[in-house]
Design a protein around this motif. Structure first.
Motif, PDB file in Angstrom:
ATOM      1  N   GLN A  54     -14.306  93.229 -17.484  1.00 28.34           N
ATOM      2  CA  GLN A  54     -12.946  93.742 -17.288  1.00 28.34           C
ATOM      3  C   GLN A  54     -12.690  94.065 -15.819  1.00 28.34           C
ATOM      4  N   HIS A  57     -12.416  90.815 -13.868  1.00 29.60           N
ATOM      5  CA  HIS A  57     -11.113  90.195 -14.149  1.00 29.60           C
ATOM      6  C   HIS A  57     -10.002  90.914 -13.393  1.00 29.60           C
ATOM      7  N   PHE A  58     -10.106  92.252 -13.303  1.00 26.51           N
ATOM      8  CA  PHE A  58      -9.091  93.017 -12.572  1.00 26.51           C
ATOM      9  C   PHE A  58      -9.076  92.622 -11.098  1.00 26.51           C
ATOM     10  N   ALA A  60     -10.242  89.873  -9.772  1.00 27.27           N
ATOM     11  CA  ALA A  60      -9.876  88.467  -9.615  1.00 27.27           C
ATOM     12  C   ALA A  60      -8.369  88.265  -9.714  1.00 27.27           C
ATOM     13  N   VAL A  61      -7.728  88.951 -10.650  1.00 32.06           N
ATOM     14  CA  VAL A  61      -6.299  88.747 -10.876  1.00 32.06           C
ATOM     15  C   VAL A  61      -5.454  89.481  -9.854  1.00 32.06           C
ATOM     16  N   THR A  62      -5.832  90.720  -9.545  1.00 40.24           N
ATOM     17  CA  THR A  62      -4.979  91.551  -8.688  1.00 40.24           C
ATOM     18  C   THR A  62      -5.271  91.406  -7.197  1.00 40.24           C
ATOM     19  N   PHE A  65      -7.114  86.322  -6.451  1.00 36.22           N
ATOM     20  CA  PHE A  65      -6.188  85.204  -6.655  1.00 36.22           C
ATOM     21  C   PHE A  65      -4.962  85.287  -5.746  1.00 36.22           C
ATOM     22  N   PRO A  66      -4.290  86.445  -5.574  1.00 41.44           N
ATOM     23  CA  PRO A  66      -3.144  86.499  -4.648  1.00 41.44           C
ATOM     24  C   PRO A  66      -3.529  86.197  -3.205  1.00 41.44           C
ATOM     25  N   SER A  69      -4.350  82.479  -2.823  1.00 45.07           N
ATOM     26  CA  SER A  69      -3.120  81.671  -2.843  1.00 45.07           C
ATOM     27  C   SER A  69      -2.389  81.781  -1.520  1.00 45.07           C
ATOM     28  N   CYS A 110     -11.457  88.065  -0.682  1.00 45.13           N
ATOM     29  CA  CYS A 110     -12.366  87.340  -1.593  1.00 45.13           C
ATOM     30  C   CYS A 110     -13.828  87.679  -1.340  1.00 45.13           C
TER      31      CYS A 110
END
Length: 685
Positions: A54, A57-58, A60-62, A65-66, A69, A110
């Motif tokens: 969890q 994932h937090f 990676a997503v928040t 990934f931003p 990108s 990252c």
């Protein structure tokens, strides 16, 4: 020769065949131990996988990934500002000392996130798994270093591991330190086409890693020192009370478990069987008394010295009573003692504090109900028809005849806990009241320790404020920034602010010293607060019950009216505080008047009657401290005598003391009536 050579060849063959077998056994053992360690590691991380997944994932997503990108957009869409892309050696970007914006995004959003995740995993692995679950690792590191590492658990350990992983895979001049995927040519964002400048090998990055180590080690040492200091304060303040309470818990637990065991065995008390080892039916107190007398007789010296024993006893009765002062030796409190203390405190927090055989004690009502059940169980086992328990019989049966000194001590502890009457019987009200008193004392102690822990946490916050300020100054110095640039403006602000609130600050400081250094009271203590120069009341001062304590204020309830008030600790710092709970052996004064013509011999008879009355009430009175003339009033035709008596209770039990005093005054009046020496005041005009 041929036979000898054949035997030698067979020996060599056996020797060489045995060696691979040992290797196979060793390899097999190594594989087995490795499999066991891997299995234990897998079992350890299994319940943590969900939270780790969890959290990953937090991030990676928040975060990852931003930022990834945005880095892709800047690198491929906007030609990688501000440096550009390094496609060949002729490009200016290849010789630039600056890093591109996309590289910074990848580095912070990252790579640093991945390093932080590795640091958190390392923290859990080395502390929770290796140190806390492998005694071998603790023995290798030593208790001191192991305790330091455990104290650093959390963010101090994580930033230390962040520094370690940053030093291994981020800091340096190599291609790997700048770009983890430098070996591939497909994504220019991840190789030397994306300029990294000299960030990975810069002095600032190195100083940042050094700062992480300094902060981690400093916080670890601070936690250890402060934890030992605060733990030692709690230990020194409450250890004796905790030991006494745990001993009472142990007695009730043993009694409950023994009663349940006898009930399950369907056994009942048989006087002939359980008294047969003694040969008579004396109580265990008689046995103990005889045993002690035999020991004293065996220790008496032979010769003429023994003839003075009776004279010594007679003379000591005429000497003034005196309590010998206790010797207090400085004791170095160790970490093991502090851990055992906290384990003892944890016992009081259990739902079944007196064991499962006793029953639940979540509330006072549960404790009373469980006490009643235990009493009726004991009555049934003893086969008593009078709904009472003979404590002598119970102790002799439970302790199998009190054959050893330890059993005799346990029997005496059982007797002092339940206080049987003159016939050795314990009734249900006395039994339940004794356990209820223990329950109230335990809950009061638990609340006091919790409140003291809260005060210690407030004290630790003050220490943290100073400590982290010094750590920030050290970090600034490591980073090449002068701490004076921060300290001087802050000092000026504090000086101006100090002049504004000078008197209040002084009073606050006095209050903090009152709670941390003097420690004049505790939760549940009854105290009398008055001016230092006021005369104390010999009959007991008006007192308050302490209900809450912190560094700033104290909350108390006025006994008698139940009014609640709060006092600033600074205002109490200059007051006289009488602690009733610490005032053991209350001295009670009773005044008796006789007419002047009463003979002195009659007064001595009265004194002897009072002394005999006190001896018959050992649970209430300890002894008579004095009997002396207080006033002589010829005009009023009386002589007033003052009796000073020492009570068994502390002034904390003011109600019990006043009831005992009232009964004693009534006895004095009755004794005067029987002796015909009642003083009657002059008739009113």
């Amino acid at each position: 020769d041929v036979e000898t050579a054949g035997e030698t060849g067979q020996n060599r063959k056996g020797r060489f065949s045995a060696f691979p077998s040992k290797m196979r056994h060793g390899l097999r053992g190594a594989v087995r131990s490795t499999a066991q360690e891997w299995s234990s590691l897998s079992d350890f991380f299994r319940p943590k996988r969900a939270s780790l997944r969890q959290e990953t994932h937090f991030f990676a997503v928040t975060v990852m990934f931003p930022t990834f990108s945005l880095a892709v957009i800047l690198f491929y869409g906007f030609d990688n500002p501000p440096t550009g892309r390094c496609r060949d050696d002729s490009d200016n970007a290849c010789s630039s000392d600056r890093a591109s914006a996309s590289w910074w995004l990848m580095f912070i959003g990252c790579r640093q996130v991945l390093v932080w995740i590795l640091a958190k995993i390392s923290d859990v692995f080395f502390i929770d798994f290796l140190i806390l679950q492998h005694p071998r690792v603790v023995s290798m590191l030593g208790p001191g270093l192991s305790l330091l590492m455990v104290q650093s658990k959390g963010w101090p350990s994580q930033i230390c591991w962040w520094g370690v992983w940053s030093l291994l895979i981020l800091y340096g001049r190599g291609d790997f330190n700048s770009h983890w995927f430098f070996w591939q040519d497909f994504f220019g964002l991840w190789n030397k086409e994306n300029p990294s400048g000299s960030v990975s090998s810069s002095d600032n990055f190195r100083n940042l890693i050094v700062s992480a180590f300094v902060v981690s080690v400093s916080v670890c040492l601070k936690r250890n020192i402060v934890g030992m200091h605060l733990g030692a304060r709690l230990y020194a303040r409450y250890n004796e009370r905790l030991k006494e309470s745990l001993q009472e818990i142990l007695i009730i637990s043993e009694l409950s478990m023994w009663a349940r065991g006898k009930r399950d065995e369907h056994k009942s008390f048989d006087p002939d069987k359980h008294w047969s080892k003694r040969g008579d039916k004396r109580g265990f107190m008689d046995v103990m008394g005889n045993t002690l007398n035999e020991k004293e007789d065996s220790c008496k010296p032979s010769g003429s010295l023994s003839q003075y024993d009776s004279d010594f006893v007679a003379l000591s009765a005429f000497l003034e009573p005196w309590d010998e002062p206790k010797r207090s030796e400085a004791e170095k409190i160790t970490g093991k003692q502090i851990i055992e203390f906290h384990q003892g405190v944890a016992v009081m927090q259990r739902d079944y504090m007196f064991s499962s055989a006793f029953g639940p004690v979540d509330t006072r009502e549960d404790c009373i109900r469980s006490s009643e059940k235990l009493y009726h169980r004991l009555v049934k086992l003893m086969g008593s028809r009078e709904e009472s328990i003979c404590l002598d019989d119970l102790a002799m049966w439970m302790l199998k005849g009190c054959q050893t000194e330890d059993d005799e001590e346990r029997a005496e502890e059982l007797r002092s806990l339940f206080h049987p009457d003159e016939d050795g019987q314990v009734h249900i009200i006395d039994f339940v009241a004794a356990i209820d008193e223990i329950y109230k004392k335990l809950r009061t102690l638990q609340h006091a320790i919790k409140n003291a822990s809260d005060v210690s946490k407030s004290y630790e916050r003050v220490i943290n404020l100073v400590f982290y300020f010094l750590v920030c100054c050290a970090v600034l110095a490591i980073m090449g920034i002068s701490p004076a640039e921060l300290i001087v403006p802050l000092a000026l602000i504090l000086i101006v602010f100090g002049f504004m609130i000078g008197p209040g600050t002084s009073q606050l400081f006095d209050g903090v010293l009152l709670i941390l250094v003097r420690q004049p009271y505790d939760i549940g203590d009854k105290v009398a607060i008055s001016d230092v120069y006021d005369s104390p009341n010999q009959d007991g001062s008006t007192h308050w019950m302490i209900t809450s304590i912190d560094l700033v204020k104290t909350t108390a309830r006025l006994m008698g009216t139940a009014e609640v008030a709060s006092f600033s600790n600074g205002s109490l710092a200059h007051s006289r505080i009488i602690n009733m709970n610490r005032s053991n052996g209350a001295i009670v004064h009773v005044h008796v008047r006789f007419t002047i013509d009463v003979p002195y011999s009659t007064i001595m008879v009265f004194k002897g009657a009072v002394e005999k009355h006190i001896e018959d009430l050992p649970k209430e009175w300890a002894n008579m401290m004095g009997f002396r003339t207080n006033r002589v009033e010829v005009d009023s035709n009386f002589v007033e005598y003052s009796l000073a008596l020492k009570h068994q209770c502390a002034w904390q039990d003011l109600v019990a003391i006043r009831e005992s005093k009232t009964r004693l005054e009534s006895f004095c009046v009755e004794a005067q009536k029987q002796l015909g020496c009642v003083y009657e005041g002059p008739p009113a005009a």
